[in-house]
Design an enzyme around this catalytic site. Sequence first.
Site, PDB file in Angstrom:
ATOM      1  N   ASP A 148      21.658  18.484   5.521  1.00  0.00           N
ATOM      2  CA  ASP A 148      22.707  18.627   6.538  1.00  0.00           C
ATOM      3  C   ASP A 148      23.955  17.805   6.221  1.00  0.00           C
ATOM      4  OD1 ASP A 148      21.058  20.339   7.807  1.00  0.00           O
ATOM      5  OD2 ASP A 148      21.015  19.294   9.733  1.00  0.00           O
ATOM      6  N   ASN A 156      21.997  25.485   8.151  1.00  0.00           N
ATOM      7  CA  ASN A 156      21.479  25.448   9.519  1.00  0.00           C
ATOM      8  C   ASN A 156      21.854  24.109  10.165  1.00  0.00           C
ATOM      9  OD1 ASN A 156      20.191  26.295  11.796  1.00  0.00           O
ATOM     10  ND2 ASN A 156      18.105  26.145  10.993  1.00  0.00           N
ATOM     11  N   SER A 203      23.770  22.945  24.799  1.00  0.00           N
ATOM     12  CA  SER A 203      23.796  21.937  23.736  1.00  0.00           C
ATOM     13  C   SER A 203      24.921  20.960  24.014  1.00  0.00           C
ATOM     14  CB  SER A 203      24.013  22.606  22.372  1.00  0.00           C
ATOM     15  OG  SER A 203      24.309  21.618  21.411  1.00  0.00           O
ATOM     16  N   SER A 260      21.209  15.936  27.112  1.00  0.00           N
ATOM     17  CA  SER A 260      21.229  15.056  25.924  1.00  0.00           C
ATOM     18  C   SER A 260      22.410  14.070  25.947  1.00  0.00           C
ATOM     19  CB  SER A 260      21.300  15.893  24.639  1.00  0.00           C
ATOM     20  OG  SER A 260      20.345  16.917  24.642  1.00  0.00           O
ATOM     21  N   ASP A 316      14.965  15.465  20.612  1.00  0.00           N
ATOM     22  CA  ASP A 316      14.398  15.505  19.255  1.00  0.00           C
ATOM     23  C   ASP A 316      13.149  14.632  19.142  1.00  0.00           C
ATOM     24  OD1 ASP A 316      16.304  17.270  18.533  1.00  0.00           O
ATOM     25  OD2 ASP A 316      17.530  15.867  17.384  1.00  0.00           O
ATOM     26  N   GLU A 339      16.391  24.481  15.648  1.00  0.00           N
ATOM     27  CA  GLU A 339      16.141  25.107  14.349  1.00  0.00           C
ATOM     28  C   GLU A 339      15.200  26.308  14.472  1.00  0.00           C
ATOM     29  OE1 GLU A 339      16.887  22.100  14.863  1.00  0.00           O
ATOM     30  OE2 GLU A 339      17.680  21.069  13.087  1.00  0.00           O
ATOM     31  N   ARG A 385      11.410  25.719  19.532  1.00  0.00           N
ATOM     32  CA  ARG A 385      10.458  24.610  19.333  1.00  0.00           C
ATOM     33  C   ARG A 385       9.361  24.578  20.395  1.00  0.00           C
ATOM     34  NH1 ARG A 385      14.684  19.853  17.291  1.00  0.00           N
ATOM     35  NH2 ARG A 385      14.526  20.402  15.093  1.00  0.00           N
ATOM     36  N   HIS A 436      12.424  20.997  10.023  1.00  0.00           N
ATOM     37  CA  HIS A 436      12.013  19.677   9.527  1.00  0.00           C
ATOM     38  C   HIS A 436      11.160  18.902  10.517  1.00  0.00           C
ATOM     39  CE1 HIS A 436      15.810  17.799  11.514  1.00  0.00           C
ATOM     40  NE2 HIS A 436      15.660  19.029  11.948  1.00  0.00           N
ATOM     41  N   ARG A 437      11.553  18.975  11.802  1.00  0.00           N
ATOM     42  CA  ARG A 437      10.824  18.162  12.787  1.00  0.00           C
ATOM     43  C   ARG A 437       9.418  18.692  13.048  1.00  0.00           C
ATOM     44  NH1 ARG A 437      14.264  14.438  13.571  1.00  0.00           N
ATOM     45  NH2 ARG A 437      16.452  14.924  13.823  1.00  0.00           N
ATOM     46  N   LYS A 497      16.009  18.688   5.275  1.00  0.00           N
ATOM     47  CA  LYS A 497      17.155  18.785   6.188  1.00  0.00           C
ATOM     48  C   LYS A 497      17.646  17.396   6.622  1.00  0.00           C
ATOM     49  CE  LYS A 497      18.669  21.787   9.933  1.00  0.00           C
ATOM     50  NZ  LYS A 497      19.493  21.023  10.822  1.00  0.00           N
ATOM     51  N   GLY A 522      -5.869 -12.900  -7.779  1.00  0.00           N
ATOM     52  CA  GLY A 522      -6.636 -13.961  -8.424  1.00  0.00           C
ATOM     53  C   GLY A 522      -5.882 -14.520  -9.608  1.00  0.00           C
ATOM     54  N   ALA A 558      -6.750 -13.979 -16.105  1.00  0.00           N
ATOM     55  CA  ALA A 558      -7.990 -13.739 -16.852  1.00  0.00           C
ATOM     56  C   ALA A 558      -9.246 -13.819 -15.979  1.00  0.00           C
ATOM     57  CB  ALA A 558      -8.100 -14.693 -18.038  1.00  0.00           C
ATOM     58  N   SER A 559      -9.070 -13.671 -14.677  1.00  0.00           N
ATOM     59  CA  SER A 559     -10.261 -13.674 -13.815  1.00  0.00           C
ATOM     60  C   SER A 559     -10.966 -12.322 -13.869  1.00  0.00           C
ATOM     61  CB  SER A 559      -9.868 -14.011 -12.372  1.00  0.00           C
ATOM     62  OG  SER A 559      -8.891 -13.102 -11.913  1.00  0.00           O
ATOM     63  N   LYS A 580      -9.248  -9.364 -12.847  1.00  0.00           N
ATOM     64  CA  LYS A 580      -8.660  -8.474 -11.817  1.00  0.00           C
ATOM     65  C   LYS A 580      -8.317  -7.101 -12.374  1.00  0.00           C
ATOM     66  CE  LYS A 580      -4.933 -10.843 -11.407  1.00  0.00           C
ATOM     67  NZ  LYS A 580      -5.163 -11.759 -12.510  1.00  0.00           N
ATOM     68  N   GLY A 581      -7.596  -7.111 -13.499  1.00  0.00           N
ATOM     69  CA  GLY A 581      -7.108  -5.851 -14.057  1.00  0.00           C
ATOM     70  C   GLY A 581      -8.254  -4.935 -14.443  1.00  0.00           C
TER      71      GLY A 581
HETATM   72  N1  LIG Z   1     -16.986 -10.375 -14.820  1.00  0.00           N
HETATM   73  C1  LIG Z   1     -16.623 -10.463 -16.107  1.00  0.00           C
HETATM   74  N2  LIG Z   1     -17.435 -10.991 -17.019  1.00  0.00           N
HETATM   75  C2  LIG Z   1     -17.048 -11.095 -18.290  1.00  0.00           C
HETATM   76  N3  LIG Z   1     -15.858 -10.722 -18.768  1.00  0.00           N
HETATM   77  C3  LIG Z   1     -15.010 -10.191 -17.913  1.00  0.00           C
HETATM   78  C4  LIG Z   1     -15.350 -10.055 -16.555  1.00  0.00           C
HETATM   79  N4  LIG Z   1     -14.306  -9.515 -15.943  1.00  0.00           N
HETATM   80  C5  LIG Z   1     -13.352  -9.331 -16.913  1.00  0.00           C
HETATM   81  N5  LIG Z   1     -13.789  -9.739 -18.086  1.00  0.00           N
HETATM   82  C6  LIG Z   1     -13.029  -9.719 -19.323  1.00  0.00           C
HETATM   83  O1  LIG Z   1     -12.049 -10.755 -19.207  1.00  0.00           O
HETATM   84  C7  LIG Z   1     -10.884 -10.366 -19.889  1.00  0.00           C
HETATM   85  C8  LIG Z   1      -9.717 -10.611 -18.969  1.00  0.00           C
HETATM   86  O2  LIG Z   1      -9.778  -9.675 -17.906  1.00  0.00           O
HETATM   87  P1  LIG Z   1      -8.498  -9.045 -17.293  1.00  0.00           P
HETATM   88  O3  LIG Z   1      -7.460  -8.825 -18.320  1.00  0.00           O
HETATM   89  O4  LIG Z   1      -8.951  -7.896 -16.478  1.00  0.00           O
HETATM   90  O5  LIG Z   1      -8.065 -10.216 -16.334  1.00  0.00           O
HETATM   91  P2  LIG Z   1      -6.829 -10.336 -15.388  1.00  0.00           P
HETATM   92  O6  LIG Z   1      -7.275 -11.181 -14.258  1.00  0.00           O
HETATM   93  O7  LIG Z   1      -6.289  -9.019 -15.057  1.00  0.00           O
HETATM   94  O8  LIG Z   1      -5.837 -11.134 -16.285  1.00  0.00           O
HETATM   95  P3  LIG Z   1      -4.237 -11.245 -16.166  1.00  0.00           P
HETATM   96  O9  LIG Z   1      -3.961 -11.762 -14.833  1.00  0.00           O
HETATM   97  O10 LIG Z   1      -3.869 -12.230 -17.191  1.00  0.00           O
HETATM   98  O11 LIG Z   1      -3.715  -9.899 -16.422  1.00  0.00           O
HETATM   99  C9  LIG Z   1     -11.056  -8.915 -20.295  1.00  0.00           C
HETATM  100  O12 LIG Z   1     -11.357  -8.855 -21.666  1.00  0.00           O
HETATM  101  C10 LIG Z   1     -12.254  -8.445 -19.509  1.00  0.00           C
HETATM  102  O13 LIG Z   1     -13.047  -7.482 -20.165  1.00  0.00           O
HETATM  103  N1  LIG Z   2       1.639 -10.041  -8.095  1.00  0.00           N
HETATM  104  C1  LIG Z   2       1.910 -10.832  -9.157  1.00  0.00           C
HETATM  105  C2  LIG Z   2       1.527 -10.501 -10.436  1.00  0.00           C
HETATM  106  C3  LIG Z   2       1.875 -11.322 -11.451  1.00  0.00           C
HETATM  107  N2  LIG Z   2       2.596 -12.440 -11.217  1.00  0.00           N
HETATM  108  C4  LIG Z   2       3.052 -13.305 -12.288  1.00  0.00           C
HETATM  109  O1  LIG Z   2       3.122 -12.596 -13.516  1.00  0.00           O
HETATM  110  C5  LIG Z   2       2.340 -13.227 -14.515  1.00  0.00           C
HETATM  111  C6  LIG Z   2       1.686 -12.196 -15.369  1.00  0.00           C
HETATM  112  O2  LIG Z   2       0.727 -11.500 -14.588  1.00  0.00           O
HETATM  113  P1  LIG Z   2      -0.627 -10.892 -15.210  1.00  0.00           P
HETATM  114  O3  LIG Z   2      -1.456 -10.528 -14.039  1.00  0.00           O
HETATM  115  O4  LIG Z   2      -0.217  -9.714 -16.006  1.00  0.00           O
HETATM  116  O5  LIG Z   2      -1.200 -11.955 -16.061  1.00  0.00           O
HETATM  117  C7  LIG Z   2       1.368 -14.124 -13.752  1.00  0.00           C
HETATM  118  O6  LIG Z   2       1.050 -15.306 -14.434  1.00  0.00           O
HETATM  119  C8  LIG Z   2       2.109 -14.484 -12.495  1.00  0.00           C
HETATM  120  O7  LIG Z   2       2.906 -15.616 -12.677  1.00  0.00           O
HETATM  121  C9  LIG Z   2       2.933 -12.758  -9.953  1.00  0.00           C
HETATM  122  O8  LIG Z   2       3.571 -13.778  -9.698  1.00  0.00           O
HETATM  123  N3  LIG Z   2       2.604 -11.934  -8.931  1.00  0.00           N
END
Ligand SMILES: Nc1ncnc2c1ncn2[C@@H]1O[C@H](COP(=O)(O)OP(=O)(O)OP(=O)(O)O)[C@@H](O)[C@H]1O
Ligand SMILES: Nc1ccn([C@@H]2O[C@H](COP(=O)(O)O)[C@@H](O)[C@H]2O)c(=O)n1
Length: 645
Positions: A49, A92, A169, A197, A316, A344, A347, A389-390, A415, A436, A439-440, A442-443
């Site tokens: 519109d 329209n 209207s 209105s 509306d 439109e 309705r 649209h509505r 629209k 987290g 390297a915990s 998460k990914g």
């Molecule tokens: N529960 C687990 N036990 C053993 N190894 C694991 C476990 N979870 C993940 N890993 C391994 O740890 C490594 C790191 O994991 P990942 O890259 O998923 O971590 P991340 O938290 O996403 O790290 P980042 O924040 O740096 O991206 C990977 O090689 C993965 O296979």
């Molecule tokens: N939501 C997030 C995600 C990441 N970060 C920062 O980026 C760095 C790299 O992240 P990875 O998960 O790929 O390791 C990380 O160290 C954080 O500093 C963030 O702040 N917020």
Amino acid sequence: MSFLDLPPLHRAAGLIRLPGSKSISNRTLLLAALAAGDTEIHDLLDSDDTRVMLASLRQLGIDIAPIGPDSYRVKGAGGVFPVKEASLFLGNAGTAFRPLTAALALAGGRYTLSGVPRMHERPIGDLVDGLRQIGAAVDYLENPGYPPLTLQPAAIRLDRPIRVRGDVSSQFLTALLMALPLSGQAAVIEMSTELISKPYIEITLNLMARFGVKVERQGWERFSISAGQRYRSPGTIHVEGDASSASYFLAAGAIGGGPVRVEGVGRDSIQGDVAFAAALEAMGARIEMGANWMEARSPAHGKLKAFDLDLNHIPDAAMTLAVAALFADGPCTLRNIASWRVKETDRIAAMAAELRKVGATVEEDADFIRVVPPASLTPSASIATYDDHRMAMCLSLAALGGVPVRILEPECVAKTFPDYFERYAEVTAPVIAIDGPSASGKGTVAARVATTLGYHMLDSGALYRLTALAARKAGVAWEDEAAVAAIAAALPAEFEGERILLSGEEVSEAIRSEEMGDGASKVAALPAVRAALLARQRAYRRWPGLVADGRDMGSVVFPWAECKVFLTASAEARAERRHKQLIAKGVPAKITPLLQDLRERDARDTARSVAPLQKCAEAELLDTSNLSIEQAVAAVLGCARERIH
Ligand SMILES: Nc1ncnc2c1ncn2[C@@H]1O[C@H](COP(=O)(O)OP(=O)(O)OP(=O)(O)O)[C@@H](O)[C@H]1O
Ligand SMILES: Nc1ccn([C@@H]2O[C@H](COP(=O)(O)O)[C@@H](O)[C@H]2O)c(=O)n1
């Protein structure tokens, strides 16, 4: 026939930045074109519109230049359209057709105005009668009382009040009011019927005043414009968010738990449709409001309450109430809505037909509709949208009854709200937030959970890594907050499955280096960078759901996530995992510096002022130090099953 299948939805919570108001956008464009001087218009609605209005004004010789996203500079013609002969197609768009008819009738040129077939079924006789009273030469090209029209030059006489009907209207009155100052003469309009209105007339008067023309109003019966008033540009205008569009999200919050917050309209709005919030409140929804925002949640106890309301002032947004009625505790009556019949589509008839498909019992008459909600909604209804649209946006709320709904020809939302369904998903798709330390796991866990559930995936860390890499490539220091934030805001990144591209170049490996991990954690500590990436991350929330991993998924980006997990492991376990990961990739690495680096990154992520890494109170703690990947995945899936419907 095109369609969109909405999944069963059970909850709505989130935040939406509204698109600009259609009513304000099209009025402002016309007034800016008629004014003396240049006007900068910001936050203009980008929809069918408004495109119709922009194209018509350009066709009439008005110079309109884009000056940024949704921003334009309009060179006002000082009341005289440069082009004196044109044929305009107005689709329209009632907010373009009616005001342009009146303005062009006084413009001293030869014009034809036409639209889509439905536009030619929408009455315009009351406006034409009003214009003929002052000598304007307006003729019907097909059926008397309906577009298309031709306009010819004519001598305009304003020696007597113009008598005009206001019961079909309110746009007819708006059109006359906006056009009459072009004559330079004193003008009086008297209503010959009740005016419907009214809040839309308040928008018109408010905007005319901003462009320097004052209208004296006696009640809602008589409007006077003194001689010699001319439109003058106010310089800059910011268009408010659309209050009618807000109604779908507020209703979603009221039906689906909430809170759903809309930004762009609130207590200070000039749009009458903000009164929709009061109607929801009367149904028992919990409403909060600020100057520029509104928020809705379900009633604290029980269902939404049934209502019987005169909704003449918000025709509306009232459509949204008709669908909210599906979730009420009894029959709901919407009164004084005869104008629905000439919008439109018809309705009242359309709403009755579609509500019946989802199980409601509906009674309709000339100017009211009564909706008796079903005990439970009928699944898999195919909702016809009537090129309205509505109809599409309102009926999408039926999916919040936990049933799949098919919306036919969903593209009609263009629209007024082209990306409505993407935005609706942003408040209704379930989210699993996994946060987290580095390297915990998460990914790894997030990717497997997403695959198992068929959900989308957001690796938010990758966005910070990409920002660090893009800054490095641009020669920008990671500490330069403003420059890095500008890079983050326009990050040319694409995710194609496993491949990550930056400006078209594959960088999947490059962003995983320890150096970019370090850079990411530095740029991530800058508040402006985090703000620049926020909306982009939220846009990942799509149906059927999202798994998002990072540091602040549960606390900041998706605080409404149904399932939040804080995934951790001891620093030693994480350093060992990272070591294994690097060696497997053929990258030389030693445990001790890796451990040191992880601890530094943890400290930086935890200590920063914005969005620090922390476990939210409601997040489930999952220590994976002694868990296999499969066990960690099973634990997250267990949490998701428990918390997501
Ligand atoms: N529960 C687990 N036990 C053993 N190894 C694991 C476990 N979870 C993940 N890993 C391994 O740890 C490594 C790191 O994991 P990942 O890259 O998923 O971590 P991340 O938290 O996403 O790290 P980042 O924040 O740096 O991206 C990977 O090689 C993965 O296979
Ligand atoms: N939501 C997030 C995600 C990441 N970060 C920062 O980026 C760095 C790299 O992240 P990875 O998960 O790929 O390791 C990380 O160290 C954080 O500093 C963030 O702040 N917020």
